[in-house]
Structure formats: structure tokens, C-alpha cells
Design an enzyme around this catalytic site. Structure first.
Site, PDB file in Angstrom:
ATOM      1  N   HIS A  21       0.843  -1.203   0.000  1.00 25.46           N
ATOM      2  CA  HIS A  21       0.000   0.000   0.000  1.00 25.46           C
ATOM      3  C   HIS A  21       0.884   1.262   0.000  1.00 25.46           C
ATOM      4  CE1 HIS A  21      -3.685  -2.299   1.285  1.00 25.46           C
ATOM      5  NE2 HIS A  21      -2.721  -3.167   1.545  1.00 25.46           N
ATOM      6  N   ASP A 127      -6.324   5.408   1.758  1.00 26.73           N
ATOM      7  CA  ASP A 127      -6.415   4.021   1.337  1.00 26.73           C
ATOM      8  C   ASP A 127      -7.877   3.585   1.444  1.00 26.73           C
ATOM      9  OD1 ASP A 127      -6.161   1.043   1.407  1.00 26.73           O
ATOM     10  OD2 ASP A 127      -4.036   1.561   1.349  1.00 26.73           O
TER      11      ASP A 127
END
Ligand code: UDP
Length: 472
Positions: A21, A127
Site C-alpha cells: 500500500h 487508502d
């Protein structure tokens, strides 16, 4: 609003605390700085320290004076608390993140706003697994965009999940893709996203992590747009389905190729090192001395954990195939063992962490044994390296299915781990994969190259994203 009132764009980027990520969102940060957008990159204290320790982030972003800064907040545990997954005190703490991080995030944005030396945050790119940040943005009247670091195929599978029957036959057709009836492509139950391979001993944990991923997928629609690190022409049937539920989707991948192009154009010599472990570059020297396409590269990413017996089967299969190999033996890769050795002999080379993009781009590499993480998959496809997929959890079973059955750039070896299958599959892929695989890998690598240059779909979606961020 007239021109005088228009605020300079300042984007706060907030990744989920995991290697894959952080990697994608840091690359996005670099691209935005290239487009003269100010970025504040927010990490947990723990990952922030590791980024400073192991990556070239300082020198890479020094090229953008006044445009890039870091911030960090607590993940709720003391710094010296063990973090088995590498990043979080415990993977199950994902569920608690909301209540721990939300007030810290809110305070940080307010402090930036009240600081006369800084411009206020105008957009949060969070995210898509941390949609509490969208709620904070809404409360503070700031624009928010969700960035999900998985493939469009997997994102869509999560959107479909609530409709599945709890059918026990893993090989039965579970999901077909609207518009792809002609290709006769479908997902079996074993291809769906899930965590049961990761937590075989505790179905309750695997169910609750899956539930969270599904919930967050739906929650992402509360943001004004969704960003995916994918390519329109690769995943158009899935993107078409996602667009029926999301007002705006930007497909801007593969981000690592995008960033590489920009660096080449600006004669920048740095490479994309976003890893949270120190890279061992000695493997590049070893690769230099190997014949073209003679080496199998083996890596299971940053989170996957193997049992001792899986390691042994994979290793024997590889050795019995007779090919040379480069194996990433990350600390913690084998459960319960911090540092047991893989015996390499003359044909093998082992490192703790490799400069993967450069390894995959090396002429000596002929195939990649991978856990089918989305970053690894994109990097392999961009380098036209065929894959032997051994998926473990989350989005990986979906990705290995599309890699093997739809894009035909690898073989899906899911749920099988015996030495003879590994040996046979390595031989098949290293031997050219029946001819078709070579053609497909070359075609997809070409598609990737075209998508990130002027006139390409990712290039144009990225320009639209920049316009969106500048229009506040
Ligand atoms: N990676 C690396 N060196 C290694 C192993 C992995 O740089 O030795 C990088 C790889 O290039 C990729 C990321 O770590 O960008 C792994 O992300 P992925 O989505 O494939 O898997 P995850 O770690 O999220 O399971």
C-alpha cells in the site's frame, strides 16, 4: 469562487500500514509532486521510521522543495511492541484502526490548517481500506478520494461478495463477468478473495477480516472518486461494472512504470525504492553472470507466511526442475522460524529483500514464482516475465485466476503445493508456456508501455485527476 480565493492544492495521502500500500501511494505522491501539487504523506510512526531507515525517500523527494513533507501518527501500540505482520501490531488490529487513528488524523489536519506557515489540506487521498478518513474529510468539509491498491477484478469481486451462497464446492462456478460470456471466463469459489489460507487455524479471524474488506469496498463510494492502479484496456469489463456504483474512477496504472518514465524524461537516476526492508543489491551482480532467461525469481511479497513443509515442497520442486533460481527469504517468511537457511547449491542465490523491479527487468530472469500480490503482478507484466502463481490470501486468488485464465501470462498453482507440481509448472513456464504465454506477456507489456505515455488511457486519467485536485 474567484481566482484570488482559489486555494493551492494540498493533498494528504494516507496509506494502509502495509508495504504494498505504502509503495503504490508513495509512487502516486511522486507523480503528484511532478505535477506541482503539494503532498503530505502520512504513515504510522513505525512505518515512517522504517521508510526513513531503508529507502531513498529523502533524496528522491528532495527534488521537490516545498512540495513534499511527511507526518506520522500512532497505530495504538508502543514502538517496541512486536509486529508479526511487519507493519501492524497484529493483523486483526485492522478492525481497531478506525477508533485509534481517526482522532489523530482529525487533529493533524486541524493543526496544519492553523499553522500560518502551511497551506491547508484541500483533499485527502486515503487508502480504500481506511474509509474512516473519508468521514473525517466530510466532517472538515474537505474533498476525499479513495485509493484501493488491488486490481479492478478483485475490487469488483468484493462488491459482488454479499450475493454468494455459502456453497462448499470450491470448483463450482461462483461468478461470471457481465460482458465476458464469449470468453467463457468465470471465477470458481476457490478464486474469490478471502483470508482462510492465511488464518487456517482461526476461521473467525479470516471471516472478520474478509467482512471488513467487503464493508470498506462499499464504504469507498462515499468519497468523491476512486483511484485504481490498473489499466483500462486490461480490466475494462471489471471497470465497467465498478462504474455502475462509483461516480468517478481513475485508472492510472501501472504507477511504477509511470514514475519510471517521468524519471527518464527528467534524467533522474534514482530508482523506485519504497521497501520497508534494506535491499540486497548483490543479487543484481549475480544475475549479471547468468545466461539470458535462465533464472527463476522467487518471492512471496511482504506479508505471506509459509509453513516449513510448504517451503520444503517449493524448494524441492524448484531444485528438481534443474533451473537456476534467485529466492527472496524475507525475515519471518517461514512461520515460527526467524532465520532458517535455504540450501542453494551452485544454482541458487538467496537474499533477504531484493530490488524487485530491477530484478524482473534483468535479462537473466525467465519466470517469477509469486504469491500474486497486485504490485508483483503489475511489475512482472510490465517486464514481460511470465508467472507461476501460488496465491495465499486477500486479493491474490482472484489475481492468479485472471493471470492464468484470462490474460494467459502465467499458470495458477493455487491450493496445490507438492514438489512434482512445482517442478512440472516451472519447467512448463521456463520452456515457453506452450508458445501462447510468450505472445501474451509481450502484448500486455506493450499495452502497459502505451498506457502511461501521452495519448494513453492511464496518462489521460492521471491528467484528469490532477485537474480534479487543482479545482477546489
Ligand atoms: N518487493 C521488493 N523486494 C522483495 C520483495 C518484494 O521490492 O524482495 C516489493 C515488490 O516489488 C512489490 C512489493 O514489495 O512492489 C510487494 O507488493 P505485493 O502487492 O506484490 O505483495 P504484498 O507484499 O502486498 O503481499
Amino acid at each position: 469562487m474567484n481566482m484570488e480565493e482559489k486555494r493551492a492544492p494540498h493533498v494528504l495521502i494516507f496509506p494502509f500500514p502495509g508495504q504494498g500500500h505504502i509503495h503504490q501511494m508513495l509512487t502516486l505522491a511522486e507523480l503528484l509532486c511532478h505535477s506541482s501539487i503539494e503532498v503530505t504523506f502520512l504513515n504510522t510512526h513505525h512505518n515512517h521510521k522504517r521508510l526513513l531507515q531503508f529507502t531513498n525517500i529523502q533524496s528522491r523527494f528532495a527534488r521537490f522543495p516545498g512540495l513534499f513533507q511527511h507526518e506520522s501518527i500512532s497505530d495504538g501500540a508502543p514502538e517496541d511492541h512486536p509486529r508479526p505482520s511487519g507493519f501492524l501490531p497484529d493483523l486483526t488490529d485492522v478492525m481497531k484502526m478506525n477508533s485509534i487513528m481517526s482522532p489523530h488524523l482529525r487533529n493533524l489536519i486541524l493543526n496544519i490548517r492553523d499553522d500560518p506557515g502551511r497551506s491547508p489540506v484541500t483533499c485527502i487521498i486515503c487508502d480504500g481500506l481506511m474509509t474512516f478518513a473519508i468521514d473525517v474529510a466530510n466532517e472538515l468539509r474537505i474533498k476525499s478520494i479513495a485509493f484501493r491498491t488491488i486490481s479492478a477484478s478483485c475490487f469488483w469481486a468484493y462488491l459482488c461478495y454479499p450475493h454468494f451462497q455459502d456453497d462448499k464446492d470450491l470448483d463450482e462456478k461462483a461468478l461470471s463477468v457481465p460482458g465476458m460470456e464469449k470468453e467463457n471466463f468465470f471465477f470458481r469459489r476457490r478464486d474469490l478473495p478471502g483470508f482462510s489460507r492465511q488464518f487456517p487455524e482461526n476461521p473467525l479471524i479470516s471471516d472478520s477480516v474478509l467482512e471488513l474488506c467487503i464493508k470498506e469496498t462499499f464504504n469507498s463510494a462515499r468519497a468523491s472518486a476512486l483511484i485504481l492502479n490498473t489499466i483500462e484496456d486490461l480490466e475494462s469489463p471489471f471497470l465497467a461494472q465498478i462504474r455502475t456504483k462509483f461516480q468517478k474512477v481513475y485508472s492510472i496504472g501501472p504507477l511504477h512504470s509511470f514514475a519510471k518514465n517521468l524519471r527518464t524524461a527528467t534524467k533522474d537516476q534514482t530508482h523506485n525504492h519504497n521497501g520497508l526492508w534494506e535491499e540486497d543489491r548483490s543479487c543484481l551482480t549475480w544475475l549479471d553472470s547468468q545466461p539470458p532467461k535462465s533464472v527463476v525469481y522467487v518471492s512471496f511479497g511482504s506479508i505471506t507466511v509459509l509453513t516449513r513443509s510448504q517451503l520444503s515442497e517449493l524448494w524441492h520442486g524448484l531444485v528438481n526442475s534443474g533451473y537456476r533460481f534467485l529466492w527472496v527469504r524475507r525475515p519471518g517468511l517461514v512461520s515460527g522460524e526467524e532465520d532458517s537457511d535455504i540450501i542453494t547449491g551452485e544454482r541458487g542465490f538467496v537474499v533477504k529483500w531484493a530490488p524487485q523491479e530491477e530484478v524482473l527487468g534483468h535479462r537473466a530472469v525467465g519466470a517469477f514464482v509469486t504469491h500474486s500480490g497486485w504490485n508483483s503482478t503489475l511489475e512482472s507484466m510490465a517486464a514481460a516475465v511470465p508467472m507461476i502463481c501460488w496465491p495465499n490470501s486477500a486479493d491474490q486468488p482472484v489475481i492468479s485466476r485472471v493471470v492464468g485464465e484470462l490474460w494467459k501470462v502465467g499458470v495458477d498453482m493455487k491450493d496445490v503445493c507438492d514438489r512434482s507440481t512445482v517442478e512440472e509448472t516451472v519447467r512448463y513456464v521456463m520452456g515457453g508456456g506452450g508458445g501462447e504465454m510468450g505472445r501474451s506477456t509481450a502484448e500486455i507489456a506493450d499495452l502497459f508501455r502505451k498506457s502511461v505515455v501521452e495519448g494513453g488511457s492511464s496518462y489521460s486519467d492521471f491528467q484528469d485527476l490532477v485537474k480534479d485536485l487543482k479545482s477546489n
